[in-house]
Design a protein around this motif. Structure first.
Motif: not given
Length: 531
Positions: A467, A398, A463
């Motif tokens: 995130k 990210f 995930w």
């Protein structure tokens, strides 16, 4: 230009023949306890069970359309980690009903006319390299959806060598447009990590970040004029070096992610190919000294082409260091203008903040073994991510940007909180690395890599939670939810917070005017219209 017969992977990154083999996957997995002993098998399209196409195109467009299962499968997802995991599991719940490949702008107009009349969603598709859910239709507000593949529009149409600009079709991939510009001794010099597979239209629609780590960091900086087809008509901005005539028409299309119109071509600023280069890799005892030195260079006016700071973990992971130092990968380039003096000046700035580097062996201004290792790893990273995914691990990134007064604190906060989140969510410690991909006089763009071993078959849940945790940290730290990966569908919750509400209302109004049937990429940037 005709595309190569070389086969692209339908389920993961890049070329099928470059995917990491089973034994090397297992070796990678062995470095992270808790993963599978052997990788998941590479998925075969013949094992897919896609839902039948829900729409039949009119006879006038039938020759442009494909409902072949392999074609539809390859256009279902982008290239995010969660896309790869779903493909490995043959989980393709929302495939496009048709893949449509127009050969020119007139055929794009015909496709949008048909789709608007039939209320068929249209997902513009270039190289399919989105990592934020930008090319995946997830809704049910339309009876069918088609993937509009623009890769047949792949030519450099015109070159203005006097002004230094070229008119290029939006479906041209990075290699295709560079090959054509090379014939004139020119280059666009825009090299995102996805360069080999992404397209000019995709770069413009997502405001992609490219080769230059300072100054001309985004494709925005290279765009002179943009032409697009909307369901309400064709729009094209006047080609100018600059203008103060009201809000820029191009700004509506830059970053619009296929929601307002289909970009078909653009005039882009090009330049002579560089023939002068100098580079060096600088070591710092800690990230703090590296951040201070990088800021000094960014504010110096020296304009390096590469100025990427790797924290110790990232340096070790990419082979640019041994994990004991932060490493600044520094480079200058130009055409016909010596750059060694600029590199020397930059190196002296790093010395003031504890920087050390090896003396050059060839008089070019610095050894670049570490820089070369980092470049090689940079290109190989997506294939390694897929290998980790096959082993049941998480390997994803990210990115963000914030001002210099917040960069150091944000780096520390993300490291502390995400390291804890990895262990809490996955049940085991993981790895969190960082590099600065682009720097500005007033701030920088940190890019984080997460590597973790989730419980068996819990990769997607873990995930998604990681995130979300990252998004909250960035939002609290007044950092952008994305510096260059775009919004897509995955970043919508934090994008909705980041943008001013009056701007959101204006965006919805433009969408209603340009795309009254709401067919273009529903759910990206703004909510789809109710029908």
């Amino acid at each position: 230009m005709a595309s190569s017969a070389r086969e692209r992977s339908w389920w993961g990154w890049g070329w099928a023949d470059q995917a990491i083999g089973d034994d090397e996957c297992a070796q990678l997995g062995a470095g992270l306890p808790g993963l599978r002993e052997r990788p998941r098998p590479v998925p075969r399209t013949r094992d897919l069970e896609l839902r039948p196409p829900r729409v039949t195109p009119p006879a006038s467009l039938a020759g442009l359309c494909s409902d072949d299962p392999a074609d539809r499968a390859a256009h279902t997802h982008g290239q995010a980690y969660r896309d790869v995991v779903r493909n490995l599991r043959l989980d393709l719940r929302h495939p496009p009903d048709q893949v449509v490949r127009p050969r020119d702008e007139e055929e794009v107009v015909d496709v949008l006319d048909w789709a608007a009349g039939a209320s068929v969603a249209v997902i513009p598709y270039g190289g399919g390299s989105s990592v934020v859910g930008g090319v995946e239709y997830r809704g049910d507000e339309h009876p069918a959806a088609v993937s509009l593949d623009l890769t047949a529009l792949d030519r450099v149409l015109e070159v203005d060598e006097v002004s230094g600009a070229a008119r290029i079709q939006a479906g041209a991939s990075g290699p295709a447009l560079e090959d054509q510009l090379r014939e004139r001794g020119l280059t666009l010099r825009h090299f995102p990590q996805s360069f080999e597979f992404s397209t000019l239209g995709g770069w413009l629609a997502t405001r992609a970040g490219g080769h230059f780590a300072t100054v001309e960091t985004h494709i925005d900086d290279l765009a002179e004029s943009i032409r697009a087809v909307t369901p309400s008509g064709v729009t094209e901005s006047l080609r100018l070096p600059g203008s103060g005539a009201g809000p820029s028409p191009d700004r509506l299309l830059l970053g619009s992610e296929g929601t307002l119109g289909v970009i078909t071509e653009a005039w882009m600023r090009v330049r002579p190919r560089p023939d002068q280069r100098a580079s060096a890799s600088v070591r710092f005892a800690d990230m703090d000294g590296g951040l201070r030195a990088t800021r000094a260079i960014a504010q110096s006016g020296l304009r390096p082409s590469n100025c990427r700071l790797l924290d110790p973990g990232e340096a070790a992971y990419s082979g640019a260091g041994d994990g004991s130092h932060a490493v600044l990968v520094l480079a200058f380039e130009a055409s016909g203008v010596p750059v060694a003096d600029r590199l020397d000046h930059a190196l002296e700035l790093t010395r003031e903040h504890g920087g050390e580097w090896d003396p050059p062996r060839d008089g070019s201004g610095g050894g670049d073994d570490a820089a070369g290792a980092w470049r090689d790893a940079f290109l190989r990273m997506p294939y390694m991510r897929d290998a980790v995914a096959r082993m049941g691990g998480i390997a994803e990134t990210f990115e963000t940007a914030t001002t210099w007064d917040r960069v150091g604190d944000l780096y520390t906060r993300v490291r502390e909180r995400m390291t804890a989140a990895i262990e809490d969510i996955c049940g085991a410690p993981g790895i969190l690395n960082c590099r600065l991909t682009h720097v500005y006089p007033d701030g920088a763009a940190p890019y984080f890599t997460v590597i973790a071993a989730p419980p068996a078959d819990q990769e997607l849940r873990c995930w998604d939670e990681l995130k979300a945790a990252a998004g909250e940290i960035l939002s609290e730290g007044r950092a952008t939810i994305t510096h260059h990966h775009a919004v897509g569908r995955d970043h919508r919750p934090w994008y909705d917070r980041q943008r001013p509400e009056p701007f959101a209302a204006a965006l919805r109004a433009v969408k209603a005017e340009w795309d009254p049937a709401g067919i273009l990429n529903p759910g990206v940037l703004i909510d789809p219209r109710a029908h």
